[in-house]
Design a protein around this motif. Structure first.
Motif, PDB file in Angstrom:
ATOM      1  N   VAL A  13       0.870  -1.175   0.000  1.00 10.42           N
ATOM      2  CA  VAL A  13       0.000   0.000   0.000  1.00 10.42           C
ATOM      3  C   VAL A  13       0.906   1.224   0.000  1.00 10.42           C
ATOM      4  N   GLU A  14       0.575   2.216  -0.818  1.00 11.82           N
ATOM      5  CA  GLU A  14       1.356   3.461  -0.841  1.00 11.82           C
ATOM      6  C   GLU A  14       0.453   4.597  -0.351  1.00 11.82           C
ATOM      7  N   PRO A  15       0.352   4.747   0.975  1.00 12.11           N
ATOM      8  CA  PRO A  15      -0.662   5.648   1.526  1.00 12.11           C
ATOM      9  C   PRO A  15      -0.203   7.102   1.631  1.00 12.11           C
ATOM     10  N   TYR A  16      -1.188   7.983   1.677  1.00 10.17           N
ATOM     11  CA  TYR A  16      -0.964   9.364   2.097  1.00 10.17           C
ATOM     12  C   TYR A  16      -2.169   9.773   2.927  1.00 10.17           C
ATOM     13  N   VAL A  17      -2.000  10.840   3.703  1.00  2.56           N
ATOM     14  CA  VAL A  17      -3.059  11.270   4.621  1.00  2.56           C
ATOM     15  C   VAL A  17      -3.552  12.651   4.206  1.00  2.56           C
ATOM     16  N   CYS A  18      -4.870  12.781   4.102  1.00  6.48           N
ATOM     17  CA  CYS A  18      -5.496  14.096   3.901  1.00  6.48           C
ATOM     18  C   CYS A  18      -6.094  14.537   5.230  1.00  6.48           C
ATOM     19  N   ALA A  19      -5.770  15.739   5.659  1.00  5.30           N
ATOM     20  CA  ALA A  19      -6.423  16.318   6.836  1.00  5.30           C
ATOM     21  C   ALA A  19      -7.354  17.411   6.326  1.00  5.30           C
ATOM     22  N   GLU A  20      -8.631  17.306   6.683  1.00  7.38           N
ATOM     23  CA  GLU A  20      -9.641  18.249   6.188  1.00  7.38           C
ATOM     24  C   GLU A  20     -10.268  18.976   7.373  1.00  7.38           C
ATOM     25  N   ILE A  21     -10.480  20.276   7.230  1.00  6.11           N
ATOM     26  CA  ILE A  21     -11.260  21.027   8.208  1.00  6.11           C
ATOM     27  C   ILE A  21     -12.587  21.382   7.552  1.00  6.11           C
ATOM     28  N   HIS A  22     -13.691  21.037   8.222  1.00  9.50           N
ATOM     29  CA  HIS A  22     -15.031  21.399   7.764  1.00  9.50           C
ATOM     30  C   HIS A  22     -15.638  22.336   8.800  1.00  9.50           C
ATOM     31  N   GLY A  23     -16.223  23.436   8.341  1.00 10.74           N
ATOM     32  CA  GLY A  23     -16.815  24.409   9.258  1.00 10.74           C
ATOM     33  C   GLY A  23     -17.401  25.547   8.454  1.00 10.74           C
ATOM     34  N   ILE A  24     -17.300  26.782   8.986  1.00 10.70           N
ATOM     35  CA  ILE A  24     -17.759  27.927   8.201  1.00 10.70           C
ATOM     36  C   ILE A  24     -16.825  28.056   6.989  1.00 10.70           C
ATOM     37  N   PRO A  25     -17.277  28.711   5.900  1.00 12.76           N
ATOM     38  CA  PRO A  25     -16.446  28.771   4.681  1.00 12.76           C
ATOM     39  C   PRO A  25     -15.022  29.253   4.926  1.00 12.76           C
ATOM     40  N   ALA A  26     -14.838  30.190   5.857  1.00 12.23           N
ATOM     41  CA  ALA A  26     -13.495  30.718   6.120  1.00 12.23           C
ATOM     42  C   ALA A  26     -12.563  29.649   6.679  1.00 12.23           C
ATOM     43  N   ASP A  27     -13.133  28.582   7.258  1.00  9.72           N
ATOM     44  CA  ASP A  27     -12.314  27.539   7.890  1.00  9.72           C
ATOM     45  C   ASP A  27     -12.076  26.323   7.002  1.00  9.72           C
ATOM     46  N   CYS A  28     -12.917  26.131   5.993  1.00 10.57           N
ATOM     47  CA  CYS A  28     -12.816  24.916   5.181  1.00 10.57           C
ATOM     48  C   CYS A  28     -11.473  24.867   4.457  1.00 10.57           C
ATOM     49  N   ALA A  29     -10.721  23.802   4.682  1.00  5.07           N
ATOM     50  CA  ALA A  29      -9.391  23.673   4.077  1.00  5.07           C
ATOM     51  C   ALA A  29      -9.004  22.205   4.065  1.00  5.07           C
ATOM     52  N   GLU A  30      -8.025  21.888   3.226  1.00  7.82           N
ATOM     53  CA  GLU A  30      -7.536  20.507   3.141  1.00  7.82           C
ATOM     54  C   GLU A  30      -6.046  20.531   2.830  1.00  7.82           C
ATOM     55  N   HIS A  31      -5.275  19.757   3.574  1.00  9.21           N
ATOM     56  CA  HIS A  31      -3.845  19.585   3.302  1.00  9.21           C
ATOM     57  C   HIS A  31      -3.539  18.100   3.277  1.00  9.21           C
ATOM     58  N   ARG A  32      -2.569  17.711   2.473  1.00 13.44           N
ATOM     59  CA  ARG A  32      -2.204  16.291   2.417  1.00 13.44           C
ATOM     60  C   ARG A  32      -0.714  16.111   2.658  1.00 13.44           C
ATOM     61  N   THR A  33      -0.366  14.932   3.129  1.00 12.12           N
ATOM     62  CA  THR A  33       1.047  14.596   3.314  1.00 12.12           C
ATOM     63  C   THR A  33       1.599  14.066   1.993  1.00 12.12           C
ATOM     64  N   LYS A  34       2.895  13.877   1.960  1.00 11.32           N
ATOM     65  CA  LYS A  34       3.483  13.195   0.806  1.00 11.32           C
ATOM     66  C   LYS A  34       3.102  11.710   0.885  1.00 11.32           C
ATOM     67  N   THR A  35       3.264  11.013  -0.221  1.00  4.30           N
ATOM     68  CA  THR A  35       2.980   9.580  -0.253  1.00  4.30           C
ATOM     69  C   THR A  35       4.160   8.817   0.348  1.00  4.30           C
ATOM     70  N   ALA A  36       3.833   7.852   1.219  1.00  2.00           N
ATOM     71  CA  ALA A  36       4.870   6.995   1.786  1.00  2.00           C
ATOM     72  C   ALA A  36       5.062   5.818   0.835  1.00  2.00           C
ATOM     73  N   LEU A  37       6.134   5.851   0.050  1.00  2.00           N
ATOM     74  CA  LEU A  37       6.345   4.851  -1.002  1.00  2.00           C
ATOM     75  C   LEU A  37       6.892   3.547  -0.429  1.00  2.00           C
ATOM     76  N   GLN A  38       6.356   2.434  -0.926  1.00  2.00           N
ATOM     77  CA  GLN A  38       6.867   1.098  -0.570  1.00  2.00           C
ATOM     78  C   GLN A  38       7.055   0.968   0.944  1.00  2.00           C
ATOM     79  N   SER A  39       6.037   1.389   1.697  1.00  2.00           N
ATOM     80  CA  SER A  39       6.241   1.525   3.141  1.00  2.00           C
ATOM     81  C   SER A  39       5.687   0.373   3.959  1.00  2.00           C
ATOM     82  N   GLY A  40       5.054  -0.600   3.311  1.00  2.00           N
ATOM     83  CA  GLY A  40       4.451  -1.677   4.095  1.00  2.00           C
ATOM     84  C   GLY A  40       3.234  -1.166   4.840  1.00  2.00           C
TER      85      GLY A  40
END
Length: 1002
Positions: free
Chosen positions: A662-689
């Motif tokens: 599995v080559e996973p990455y993590v998305c962190a999302e903030i849901h709230g009023i429009p001013a707060d809605c945002a999403e950031h992701r990490t890099k992909t962990a390649l060949q990480s088991g």
């Protein structure tokens, strides 16, 4: 050969699972980039001397004796961009924060700033250096002297228990099961592969393993380097935490209050696997890992696992967990009605269930919403089920939303069934005509309310006509039962309603919505409206302030568009931000929207009721749901989130064509009023088991924390078919700071056994965050003009004069708060800490510098004074002088704040209360002044803005004073515990220092 180190779990990579392994890497040496004060970087080969007393680098123009740093001269090792050189503009974007580290050394506190090729190399060097600095102080055995550690002794004892034949060897299969039992999430194939590798390497193949090989396999498989690194940071000894170390970790890093040594010993006895460790009060790596994975260390604040909010507010002040088609197990038009859907929804804390009544074939009403359903559910059976399960998950009131599509005779049967089955639980008392708001959930505990139509008081017959609701007609058309056409001219449909059913409706009388002005003038508090998703969405976009104001007194229910034939869900946040209490969800449909709903309603003991933000409840307040920035009087906060690693991540469903990787990455999302809605992701962990390392920092600004939700989503970058791996959704208010594990869930919200994310959470106010290089005091003065919140003119002279008296106190309040914040940021930066650090960490850091040197300058904290000065005896280096100056500024600004806050607070509250005195007379004054139309609307908005600003700024000042007092308490506490305090009695209790300001009435 120059070697680097990786924490990856790939079999041929080198594993760092002890300080000895870190030091081994340092003895071999590796290439690092040396950063100079002119921001230029040079590649150099760094190596630890064989006697482990110095770190050298080459090539160098310096004499070989000068191109080195002695370990005994090291004051501190910092991870990240924590020095002025690394924070400088020229370097800020050239390498990630986690690839940088600095060695602070010498009597002048110079810094050697280094950049590594990866975070793994940084971890190894920092871990090794910190160990050697401590090793120099404590003189324990050097690494590899053969002295068995706590851990080795314990693993050997586990092996001895499994060695039933006492032959010194056990079968590989038993060894595999043993390690799996100690680490339940680990795959059998991973353990078997490790044994094969070690047997091959030691040239001892066969079906049995000896103790030394078992110990080696366990240490390689079960040591999480990121946790080991953390342990070494806080350990004053070698490879375990003593009681004092653990106490420091819990207070400083985890933000726990009131931790005692007794509590620490409880943790050790509960989680430390070795008998020797439990007896001596030591928490080694395995016990520490178990503790961090336990419910005692959950990311979810345990206070929110039970009802923790004020439940005595009017019903309209709460969000209410609501189900739309709870009886359906699949989608709306192809699904089948099934009685277990109600049990599931009620078990999840749902407090509002929709029942659509149809004429049944046996002369009794039925409930079904699917035209293609093979069977329908008898209404009697549904009511019996509700009676049985209504209050198993929550004691607070349940609202049954009746949508009547059956004939009057069957309505009578339905009413009789409800009365007979629910009995005393049914709330039938008439509304109190002199009250202004609905009763509270506390008053209505254990009661079932019926929401539906009611016959007009003028109707004296056994049945009569009422206006019908739009909800349910789309289904009627599909069922072919739409025999009641809409009247000409597009008016409301009419419905025959029986008196028996009408009499069951009390506090939730359904009425048609006309417009906000008509509701303001004529709607009674026990009347409520239902809005289709489309209609409510239009109001939320075009007139959000009016919708928020409407929802302060009246309940509103939002139901999904009939076009959602796949039973998909609307985004509940779109309506929660406008204060809509009941957003009806299709509980049977998993996904993002249901994750948000389920996560949101966990925050108050999963009781189905969540108190809305104060800014949405107060009678006079200004709130724009579509605000693009911070709100007046609500302190914006920064969430600093570090995603460190993942554990036991499953493969995505539907990825059968893939291999095991599995080559996973993590998305962190903030849901709230429009001013707060945002999403950031990490890099992909390649060949990480199954156990990837992400080690990535993300940052979010939260303008309305009370309405924000954080969602973690783990996805596969190398997917074929489905990319979804796992998710977890948590309200912002429930986050615990520090190092935490996130318990991952499936798409349907079910727990995934042993699947977690390891993260670090820190929350600061908005002034306490941001990029380091922009936070220098000089830079801040030059670049940032201080913003003052001010009142707005209403156009009514008498009112404007009152609000004008608050102009100066508003400026004073902002100055008091911002001066302290600026001083705090500067002090933390000079200590080499992030804005998220607390005061205790700062004092402990300074004390560490002073105690790590034989020729340490004498600096003490005079704890006899309420505002303890930091005093130096004799000459001190430049860096330390800057730290002392920044500390003095911070203490003086804190003192000014603490001593001036009450007077400024009083002026703000006086102006706010004087403004509120006009509130009751507002409409009379408006008429007298001749305000109407847009001018009137503007005057009302400005009045609400002013009241909100005054209350909000007073609140912020109150919190700032409490924080300043808490900082003083932390200084006293840290000064005593680290040994630089003098003249100190017992540290003052926060309660003794604090003179709390009176709470502001809503």
């Amino acid at each position: 050969k120059k070697k680097t180190v990786s924490f990856s779990s790939m079999p041929n990579d080198r594993k760092i699972n002890s300080t000895a392994a870190c030091i081994s890497l340092m003895l071999e040496g590796c290439e690092l980039k040396k950063v100079r004060s002119n921001s230029r970087m040079y590649s150099r080969f760094f190596v630890l001397d064989a006697d482990m007393r110095s770190v050298r680098w080459e090539p160098s123009k310096k004499d070989s004796e000068k191109a080195k740093i002695e370990i005994k001269s090291v004051k501190e090792v910092r991870v990240g961009k924590k020095t002025p050189v690394l924070r400088s503009n020229g370097l800020s974007d050239q390498f990630p924060d986690e690839c940088a580290f600095s060695i602070i050394y010498g009597d002048n506190y110079e810094s050697l700033d280094l950049v590594a090729s990866s975070a793994d190399v940084v971890s190894a060097w920092v871990m090794g250096l910190r160990y050697l600095v401590s090793y120099g102080k404590h003189s324990p055995e050097a690494p590899g002297t053969g002295h068995p550690s706590l851990r080795t002794s314990w693993i050997s004892s586990v092996f001895d228990l499994a060695d039933l034949e006492k032959s010194g060897r056990i079968p590989v299969s038993r060894a595999v099961q043993l390690i799996k039992a100690l680490n339940p999430g680990m795959k059998t194939s991973t353990i078997e592969l490790k044994f094969k590798e070690l047997q091959k390497a030691s040239e001892r193949p066969g079906t049995e393993v000896a103790c030394d090989l078992f110990v080696e396999a366990y240490c390689e498989l079960c040591t999480r380097p990121e946790i080991f690194f953390l342990l070494v940071q806080f350990s004053s000894n070698k490879e375990y935490l003593g009681v004092k170390d653990l106490l420091m970790f819990l207070e400083v890093e985890q933000g726990m209050e009131g931790v005692t040594e007794e509590k620490c010993l409880e943790i050790v006895s509960k989680y430390e696997p070795s008998k020797e460790g439990r007896e001596k009060g030591y928490l080694a790596i395995d016990g520490f890992t178990r503790y961090l994975l336990s419910a005692d260390c959950s990311i979810f604040d345990p206070q929110h696992r039970k009802v923790c909010q004020d439940m005595a507010q009017p019903l309209s002040h709460y969000y209410i967990s609501s189900a739309h088609s709870a009886c359906l197990l699949e989608d709306n038009f192809w699904g089948r009605s099934d009685i277990t859907g109600y049990i599931s929804a009620l078990g999840l804390g749902c407090r509002s269930i929709e029942l659509v009544l149809w004429d049944g074939p046996e002369g009794e009403p039925v409930v079904y919403t699917s035209p293609s359903a093979a069977s329908c559910v008898p209404f009697r059976a549904v009511v019996g089920l509700i009676d049985q399960h209504a209050f198993t998950a929550s004691a607070y009131p349940l609202i049954l939303c009746l949508v009547v599509r059956c004939s009057a005779p069957q309505q009578r049967l339905a009413a009789q069934c409800l009365r007979k089955t629910l009995g005393e639980k049914l709330y039938l008392e008439p509304p109190n005509p002199v009250a202004s708001y609905l009763p509270s959930p506390e008053e209505l505990k254990g009661r079932i309310l019926i929401k539906g139509k009611k016959l007009p008081p003028t109707c004296e017959d056994s049945e009569g006509e009422v206006s019908d609701e739009e909800e349910g007609w789309e289904l009627a058309r599909r069922l072919g039962q739409e025999d009641r056409e809409a009247p000409e001219g597009g008016g409301l449909r009419r419905l025959r309603l029986s008196r028996e059913l009408s009499e069951l409706v009390s506090l939730c009388q359904a009425v048609p919505f006309q417009d906000f002005e008509s509701s303001r003038r004529g709607q009674r508090y026990w009347e409520m409206c239902s809005f289709s998703e489309v209609e409510a969405g239009r109001f939320a976009n075009e007139c959000p302030a009016e919708l928020v104001s409407y929802n302060k007194r009246f309940l509103s229910r939002i139901y999904p568009s009939p076009m959602r034939i796949d039973a998909s869900n609307m985004n509940p946040q779109d309506f929660w931000k406008c204060g809509c209490q009941m957003v009806a969800m299709n509980y049977q449909t998993p996904g993002l929207m249901m994750d948000l709903n389920a996560g949101w309603f966990r925050q108050n003991g999963a009781c189905g009721y969540v108190l809305r933000p104060a800014i949405m409840r107060e009678e006079v307040s200004y709130f724009s749901a579509n605000a693009k920035d911070s709100l007046p009087g609500v302190p914006a906060q920064l969430l600093h989130l570090k995603v460190i690693s993942g554990q036991n991540l499953p493969k995505p469903k539907g990825s059968g064509a893939k291999g095991e990787v599995v080559e996973p990455y993590v998305c962190a999302e903030i849901h709230g009023i429009p001013a707060d809605c945002a999403e950031h992701r990490t890099k992909t962990a390649l060949q990480s088991g199954d156990n990837p390392i992400f080690d990535e920092s993300l940052e979010f600004q939260i303008n309305l924390p009370e309405l924000a939700v954080l969602r973690f989503v783990v996805l596969d970058d190398d997917y074929i078919g489905d990319e979804f791996i796992a998710q977890y959704t948590i309200p912002f208010e429930c986050l615990q700071p520090g190092y935490r594990h996130v318990p991952l869930q499936s798409l349907a919200g079910e727990p995934l056994p042993h699947a977690t994310l390891f993260v670090h959470v820190a929350i600061t106010d908005r002034r306490g965050g941001g990029k380091g290089h922009r936070r220098g005091l000089a830079g801040r003065r030059g670049r940032r003009v201080r913003e003052y919140t001010s009142t707005k003119a209403t156009g009514i002279k008498a009112i404007d004069e009152v609000f004008r008296t608050a102009t100066q106190p508003l400026r004073e309040a902002t100055d008091l708060r911002e001066n302290v914040q600026n001083a705090l940021v500067s002090f933390k930066e000079l200590c080499g800490l992030t804005p998220a650090a607390n005061m205790k960490q700062c004092i402990l850091t300074v004390s560490t510098w002073l105690l790590h040197s034989d020729s340490a300058p004498s600096v003490t904290l005079n704890l006899a004074e309420q505002y303890p000065p930091m005093e130096a005896q004799g000459p001190i280096p430049d860096l330390l002088r800057k730290v002392l100056t920044a500390y003095e500024t911070m203490i003086q600004t804190s003192r000014t704040l603490i001593e001036s806050a009450d007077a400024v607070y009083g002026k703000l509250i006086q102006a706010q209360q004087a403004g509120m005195d006009f509130h009751k007379e507002l409409h009379r004054i408006e008429t007298k002044e001749g305000l109407r139309g847009r001018k009137l609307q503007k005057a009302l908005e400005s009045f609400a803005w002013n009241i909100t600003v005054l209350k909000g700024q007073a609140d912020l000042l109150k919190h700032a004073k409490a924080e300043a007092l808490d900082n003083l308490w932390q200084i006293h506490n840290a000064g005593q515990s680290c040994g630089i305090g003098r003249n100190g009695s017992a540290s003052p209790e926060p309660s003794r220092l604090q003179a709390p300001l009176e709470p502001i009435p809503e």
